[in-house]
Design a protein around this motif. Structure first.
Motif, PDB file in Angstrom:
ATOM      1  N   LYS A 171       0.826  -1.213   0.000  1.00 45.91           N
ATOM      2  CA  LYS A 171       0.000   0.000   0.000  1.00 45.91           C
ATOM      3  C   LYS A 171       0.859   1.261   0.000  1.00 45.91           C
ATOM      4  O   LYS A 171       0.369   2.351  -0.326  1.00 45.91           O
ATOM      5  N   ASN A 172       2.122   1.111   0.344  1.00 46.09           N
ATOM      6  CA  ASN A 172       3.060   2.226   0.291  1.00 46.09           C
ATOM      7  C   ASN A 172       3.965   2.143  -0.937  1.00 46.09           C
ATOM      8  O   ASN A 172       5.047   2.751  -0.965  1.00 46.09           O
ATOM      9  N   GLY A 173       3.529   1.377  -1.927  1.00 46.76           N
ATOM     10  CA  GLY A 173       4.224   1.338  -3.210  1.00 46.76           C
ATOM     11  C   GLY A 173       5.453   0.478  -3.280  1.00 46.76           C
ATOM     12  O   GLY A 173       6.246   0.596  -4.230  1.00 46.76           O
ATOM     13  N   LYS A 174       5.639  -0.432  -2.333  1.00 49.62           N
ATOM     14  CA  LYS A 174       6.831  -1.278  -2.314  1.00 49.62           C
ATOM     15  C   LYS A 174       6.535  -2.647  -2.920  1.00 49.62           C
ATOM     16  O   LYS A 174       5.477  -3.233  -2.685  1.00 49.62           O
ATOM     17  N   HIS A 175       7.482  -3.151  -3.699  1.00 50.74           N
ATOM     18  CA  HIS A 175       7.424  -4.540  -4.138  1.00 50.74           C
ATOM     19  C   HIS A 175       7.710  -5.417  -2.920  1.00 50.74           C
ATOM     20  O   HIS A 175       8.427  -4.994  -2.002  1.00 50.74           O
ATOM     21  N   VAL A 176       7.194  -6.642  -2.923  1.00 47.63           N
ATOM     22  CA  VAL A 176       7.338  -7.488  -1.735  1.00 47.63           C
ATOM     23  C   VAL A 176       7.710  -8.926  -2.107  1.00 47.63           C
ATOM     24  O   VAL A 176       7.053  -9.565  -2.934  1.00 47.63           O
ATOM     25  N   LEU A 177       8.762  -9.393  -1.477  1.00 44.18           N
ATOM     26  CA  LEU A 177       9.109 -10.813  -1.460  1.00 44.18           C
ATOM     27  C   LEU A 177       8.759 -11.299  -0.068  1.00 44.18           C
ATOM     28  O   LEU A 177       9.368 -10.870   0.920  1.00 44.18           O
ATOM     29  N   VAL A 178       7.757 -12.175   0.032  1.00 44.54           N
ATOM     30  CA  VAL A 178       7.285 -12.606   1.346  1.00 44.54           C
ATOM     31  C   VAL A 178       7.695 -14.053   1.587  1.00 44.54           C
ATOM     32  O   VAL A 178       7.514 -14.914   0.722  1.00 44.54           O
ATOM     33  N   GLU A 179       8.281 -14.292   2.732  1.00 46.52           N
ATOM     34  CA  GLU A 179       8.767 -15.628   3.059  1.00 46.52           C
ATOM     35  C   GLU A 179       7.624 -16.641   2.987  1.00 46.52           C
ATOM     36  O   GLU A 179       6.461 -16.307   3.217  1.00 46.52           O
ATOM     37  N   LYS A 180       7.968 -17.880   2.657  1.00 42.98           N
ATOM     38  CA  LYS A 180       6.957 -18.928   2.592  1.00 42.98           C
ATOM     39  C   LYS A 180       6.483 -19.279   3.994  1.00 42.98           C
ATOM     40  O   LYS A 180       7.249 -19.127   4.963  1.00 42.98           O
ATOM     41  N   PRO A 181       5.244 -19.758   4.165  1.00 37.14           N
ATOM     42  CA  PRO A 181       4.195 -19.741   3.156  1.00 37.14           C
ATOM     43  C   PRO A 181       3.710 -18.313   2.949  1.00 37.14           C
ATOM     44  O   PRO A 181       3.860 -17.467   3.845  1.00 37.14           O
ATOM     45  N   ILE A 182       3.124 -18.037   1.807  1.00 38.38           N
ATOM     46  CA  ILE A 182       2.698 -16.673   1.520  1.00 38.38           C
ATOM     47  C   ILE A 182       1.768 -16.135   2.595  1.00 38.38           C
ATOM     48  O   ILE A 182       1.782 -14.952   2.909  1.00 38.38           O
ATOM     49  N   SER A 183       0.982 -17.011   3.204  1.00 38.31           N
ATOM     50  CA  SER A 183       0.035 -16.609   4.253  1.00 38.31           C
ATOM     51  C   SER A 183      -0.384 -17.867   5.008  1.00 38.31           C
ATOM     52  O   SER A 183       0.220 -18.923   4.833  1.00 38.31           O
ATOM     53  N   VAL A 184      -1.435 -17.766   5.808  1.00 35.63           N
ATOM     54  CA  VAL A 184      -1.904 -18.944   6.538  1.00 35.63           C
ATOM     55  C   VAL A 184      -3.145 -19.557   5.905  1.00 35.63           C
ATOM     56  O   VAL A 184      -3.622 -20.591   6.359  1.00 35.63           O
ATOM     57  N   SER A 185      -3.692 -18.928   4.853  1.00 37.45           N
ATOM     58  CA  SER A 185      -4.893 -19.459   4.212  1.00 37.45           C
ATOM     59  C   SER A 185      -4.996 -18.940   2.790  1.00 37.45           C
ATOM     60  O   SER A 185      -4.367 -17.932   2.429  1.00 37.45           O
ATOM     61  N   GLU A 186      -5.794 -19.610   1.982  1.00 38.40           N
ATOM     62  CA  GLU A 186      -6.021 -19.148   0.611  1.00 38.40           C
ATOM     63  C   GLU A 186      -6.702 -17.782   0.607  1.00 38.40           C
ATOM     64  O   GLU A 186      -6.388 -16.918  -0.221  1.00 38.40           O
ATOM     65  N   LYS A 187      -7.621 -17.570   1.532  1.00 36.65           N
ATOM     66  CA  LYS A 187      -8.333 -16.296   1.606  1.00 36.65           C
ATOM     67  C   LYS A 187      -7.357 -15.139   1.816  1.00 36.65           C
ATOM     68  O   LYS A 187      -7.434 -14.100   1.140  1.00 36.65           O
ATOM     69  N   ASP A 188      -6.443 -15.306   2.769  1.00 30.87           N
ATOM     70  CA  ASP A 188      -5.461 -14.262   3.028  1.00 30.87           C
ATOM     71  C   ASP A 188      -4.549 -14.051   1.822  1.00 30.87           C
ATOM     72  O   ASP A 188      -4.210 -12.911   1.478  1.00 30.87           O
TER      73      ASP A 188
END
Length: 338
Positions: free
Chosen positions: A87-104
């Motif tokens: 939301k502040n215009g930054k590209h993001v590499l997020v450590e695995k897993p991407i989240s805790v659910s498909e919804k997130d």
């Protein structure tokens, strides 16, 4: 071309391992580090000679010194911090897993699209050169058709109730920590979502009775009867050599989650060995292979891409969808889930 300025959210073990890979990539500079514990941030900053430090994640997200952020915090915070950065215009590499659910995960991907930035899950296994070679051999038909893929990532970890691995509130357990590796590896080989997945998990069964998945085994099925047999765990030691069974060969991949070699046992033929060790350009930092995903992320940013062609959004969603189904089968719901 200007170097891409990276910031890091988090200072735990994975951040230390990851930065060894970043130090091999000439297209970037690590400009900033952020975390909530000032002493830890200061120590990390001194160790890696990072110019800018922040004691809040909001500050690094808003910083003009950062183009891209690596989210290296526990996975329950991935959605919040990744979206803050995007939301502040930054590209993001997020450590695995991407989240805790498909919804997130879907919300995170939508946020990336809305803000015109690149989001990528840091599943580093997909970017190893050995994986490219392996997939080329399988695609060529040289070893026939894949019939079954067997892989496991499971260790016997000493119980520490303060550790995220044993904390249900931090989505502890084996599945989201190490179980995603066999799931991703099966996807690498079959390049498709399974028709179905089923499995069993041991939850609260050992002497500590902690309500996380201590160990689990799951099986997925694909077209034409192909299968994948996978295991994960935090209380059981299982060898991490993957085996691919095809109609004409057997392929063994040691340490499949960071693969640098494999062997092909073709029926009636000599063993073929392939090796592709991790190359270092900066010997002060001993990289295990994180440089490959980092270099790919930099290339995608430089080309103005808003989705990785390797770690696609559909792939990340597929893995989380499979995790969600397994957790439903196991009646495993984290306390923070409504």
């Amino acid at each position: 071309m200007n170097k891409i300025r990276w910031g890091i959210m988090g200072y735990g073990n994975i951040a230390h391992r990851w930065i060894n890979g970043a130090m091999q990539v000439k297209e970037l500079e690590i400009s900033s580090i952020a975390g909530r514990a000032q002493e830890n941030v200061d120590r990390f900053c001194r160790q890696y000679k990072i110019e800018n430090k922040y004691y809040s994640y909001e500050d690094i997200a808003k910083s003009d010194n950062v183009d891209c952020i690596y989210v290296a915090t526990p996975h329950t915070s991935h959605k919040e911090l990744a979206m803050l950065a995007m939301k502040n215009g930054k590209h993001v590499l997020v450590e695995k897993p991407i989240s805790v659910s498909e919804k997130d995960a879907a919300e995170m991907i939508n946020c990336a699209k809305e803000n015109g930035v690149l989001l990528m899950e840091a599943m580093w296994t997909r970017f190893f050169p050995a994986v490219d070679i392996l997939r080329e051999i399988i695609s060529s038909g040289k070893v026939g058709k894949v019939r079954s893929v067997h892989s496991a990532f499971s260790n016997r970890v000493q119980v520490d109730i303060s550790s995220r691995l044993f904390d249900p509130m931090q989505a502890g357990g084996g599945l989201l920590d190490v179980g995603v590796y066999p799931l991703h590896f099966s996807d690498i080989i079959y390049d498709s979502e399974p028709l179905d997945i089923f499995g069993y998990a041991a939850i609260g069964t050992d002497e500590y009775h902690i309500e996380v998945d201590e160990q689990a085994t799951f099986i997925s099925k694909y077209d034409e009867g192909a299968m994948a047999v996978m295991s994960s765990g935090i209380r059981t030691n299982i060898p991490d050599t993957a085996v691919i069974y095809t109609t004409e060969a057997m392929i063994k991949i040691p340490v499949f989650w960071k693969p640098t070699s494999f062997e092909i046992y073709s029926y009636g033929k000599d063993i073929e060995k392939y090796e592709n060790k991790v190359e270092l350009t900066n010997y002060d930092y001993m990289d295990e292979g994180f440089q490959y995903e980092i270099r790919h992320m930099c290339e995608c940013i430089q080309k103005g891409m808003q989705e990785s062609p390797v770690m696609t959004y559909d792939k990340s969603l597929s893995i989380m969808r499979q995790c969600d189904k397994l957790r439903r089968l196991w009646d495993l719901k984290y306390p923070f889930e409504v």
